[in-house]
Write a protein that holds these residues in place. Structure first.
Motif, PDB file in Angstrom:
ATOM      1  N   SER A  36     -25.832   9.599  11.348  1.00 25.91           N
ATOM      2  CA  SER A  36     -27.111  10.294  11.201  1.00 25.91           C
ATOM      3  C   SER A  36     -28.089   9.475  10.363  1.00 25.91           C
ATOM      4  O   SER A  36     -29.291   9.445  10.641  1.00 25.91           O
ATOM      5  CB  SER A  36     -26.900  11.671  10.564  1.00 25.91           C
ATOM      6  OG  SER A  36     -26.029  12.440  11.359  1.00 25.91           O
ATOM      7  N   GLN A  37     -27.574   8.799   9.350  1.00 26.89           N
ATOM      8  CA  GLN A  37     -28.434   7.942   8.526  1.00 26.89           C
ATOM      9  C   GLN A  37     -28.997   6.797   9.370  1.00 26.89           C
ATOM     10  O   GLN A  37     -30.170   6.455   9.263  1.00 26.89           O
ATOM     11  CB  GLN A  37     -27.655   7.394   7.340  1.00 26.89           C
ATOM     12  CG  GLN A  37     -28.519   6.586   6.393  1.00 26.89           C
ATOM     13  CD  GLN A  37     -27.759   6.157   5.145  1.00 26.89           C
ATOM     14  OE1 GLN A  37     -26.562   6.384   4.999  1.00 26.89           O
ATOM     15  NE2 GLN A  37     -28.471   5.535   4.225  1.00 26.89           N
ATOM     16  N   MET A  92     -29.508   6.916  12.598  1.00 32.68           N
ATOM     17  CA  MET A  92     -30.490   7.508  13.505  1.00 32.68           C
ATOM     18  C   MET A  92     -31.804   7.786  12.769  1.00 32.68           C
ATOM     19  O   MET A  92     -32.886   7.569  13.299  1.00 32.68           O
ATOM     20  CB  MET A  92     -29.948   8.798  14.127  1.00 32.68           C
ATOM     21  CG  MET A  92     -28.754   8.601  15.047  1.00 32.68           C
ATOM     22  SD  MET A  92     -29.044   7.474  16.425  1.00 32.68           S
ATOM     23  CE  MET A  92     -28.224   5.986  15.842  1.00 32.68           C
ATOM     24  N   ALA A  93     -31.707   8.250  11.526  1.00 32.05           N
ATOM     25  CA  ALA A  93     -32.913   8.516  10.729  1.00 32.05           C
ATOM     26  C   ALA A  93     -33.720   7.243  10.528  1.00 32.05           C
ATOM     27  O   ALA A  93     -34.961   7.263  10.523  1.00 32.05           O
ATOM     28  CB  ALA A  93     -32.527   9.122   9.380  1.00 32.05           C
ATOM     29  N   VAL A 117     -26.617  16.280  13.664  1.00 38.65           N
ATOM     30  CA  VAL A 117     -27.226  14.978  13.378  1.00 38.65           C
ATOM     31  C   VAL A 117     -28.589  15.173  12.711  1.00 38.65           C
ATOM     32  O   VAL A 117     -28.913  14.496  11.734  1.00 38.65           O
ATOM     33  CB  VAL A 117     -27.341  14.130  14.654  1.00 38.65           C
ATOM     34  CG1 VAL A 117     -28.114  12.838  14.393  1.00 38.65           C
ATOM     35  CG2 VAL A 117     -25.962  13.809  15.214  1.00 38.65           C
ATOM     36  N   GLU A 146     -28.120  16.199   9.002  1.00 41.31           N
ATOM     37  CA  GLU A 146     -27.710  15.067   8.165  1.00 41.31           C
ATOM     38  C   GLU A 146     -28.812  14.011   8.080  1.00 41.31           C
ATOM     39  O   GLU A 146     -29.027  13.426   7.020  1.00 41.31           O
ATOM     40  CB  GLU A 146     -26.416  14.446   8.699  1.00 41.31           C
ATOM     41  CG  GLU A 146     -25.190  15.295   8.471  1.00 41.31           C
ATOM     42  CD  GLU A 146     -24.767  15.398   7.008  1.00 41.31           C
ATOM     43  OE1 GLU A 146     -25.255  14.618   6.159  1.00 41.31           O
ATOM     44  OE2 GLU A 146     -23.945  16.279   6.699  1.00 41.31           O
ATOM     45  N   ALA A 147     -29.523  13.763   9.160  1.00 45.83           N
ATOM     46  CA  ALA A 147     -30.605  12.769   9.161  1.00 45.83           C
ATOM     47  C   ALA A 147     -31.733  13.197   8.231  1.00 45.83           C
ATOM     48  O   ALA A 147     -32.392  12.345   7.609  1.00 45.83           O
ATOM     49  CB  ALA A 147     -31.127  12.554  10.580  1.00 45.83           C
ATOM     50  N   HIS A 163     -32.452  11.790   4.810  1.00 44.66           N
ATOM     51  CA  HIS A 163     -33.029  10.449   4.665  1.00 44.66           C
ATOM     52  C   HIS A 163     -34.463  10.385   5.156  1.00 44.66           C
ATOM     53  O   HIS A 163     -35.004   9.294   5.334  1.00 44.66           O
ATOM     54  CB  HIS A 163     -32.162   9.450   5.449  1.00 44.66           C
ATOM     55  CG  HIS A 163     -30.714   9.567   5.134  1.00 44.66           C
ATOM     56  ND1 HIS A 163     -30.171   9.079   3.962  1.00 44.66           N
ATOM     57  CD2 HIS A 163     -29.701  10.174   5.807  1.00 44.66           C
ATOM     58  CE1 HIS A 163     -28.878   9.356   3.941  1.00 44.66           C
ATOM     59  NE2 HIS A 163     -28.567  10.027   5.040  1.00 44.66           N
TER      60      HIS A 163
END
Length: 193
Positions: free
Chosen positions: A10-11, A13-14, A35, A38-39, A42
């Motif tokens: 997820s980080q 993807m962010a 996701v 969690e993203a 960030h």
């Protein structure tokens, strides 16, 4: 990545989101909701939309949780064959028109088998460790047979909706998104009907 946890995925993807001065709302459906949540840790998110999503693997109903636990045992070459059987199972768990079902099956078939296997297993190791990084906006199908929102305050429940409410009730979901964003950005405005 094969052994990656949802948090690091997820980080990554962010990091793909281009910074913009406008308010950012992030969201997803089912696994995508995980996701997005969690993203948002960030990102400077103004809100997070959980569409048929949850806060922990414990919210996944037992038949599907069991399948997710078994996912890493499925050899990659047989995953596409299992997906061919998917429409039969879809009729049991969802109420979709033929067109909606065909769209979902097409989306499933273009997803790399390794991603499907990884995502299913990764969910079995995930629980959100709060606090929420932004306000959560939750919409859920009343008759969802895959995820039970028992740890969440649900803002909107769709009567008769199951898990794939973005396919079965797209207008209701889109109206919820639009109204929530409008209420967040313009709190003094009258609500839309």
């Amino acid at each position: 990545l094969p052994d990656e946890w949802i948090e690091s995925y997820s980080q990554r993807m962010a990091a793909q989101i281009i910074p913009d001065p406008r308010p950012l709302f992030i969201g997803g459906v089912s696994f995508g909701a995980i996701v997005a949540l969690e993203a948002a840790r960030h990102l400077p998110a103004a809100g997070v939309f959980l569409i048929g999503g949850g806060m922990s693997y414990r919210m996944i109903t037992w038949p599907f949780r069991w399948m997710c636990h078994l996912a890493p045992l499925a050899p990659l070459p047989i995953v596409p064959w299992l997906l061919k059987l998917f429409p039969i199972g879809l009729d049991v768990i969802e109420k979709l028109t033929d067109e909606q079902k065909q769209l979902y099956v097409r989306m499933s078939r273009v997803t790399p088998p390794a991603m499907i296997r990884w995502g299913a297993h990764a969910m079995t190791r995930w629980s959100f460790a709060g606090p929420a990084p932004a306000p959560l906006h939750v919409i859920h199908g009343h008759d969802d047979r895959i995820v039970r929102p028992n740890q969440l305050t649900v803002d909107r429940t769709i009567p008769g909706g199951r898990h794939l409410i973005s396919l079965s009730h797209p207008q209701v979901v889109n109206d919820f998104l639009a109204q929530t964003i409008r209420r967040t950005l313009f709190p003094a405005d009258k609500p839309l009907h």
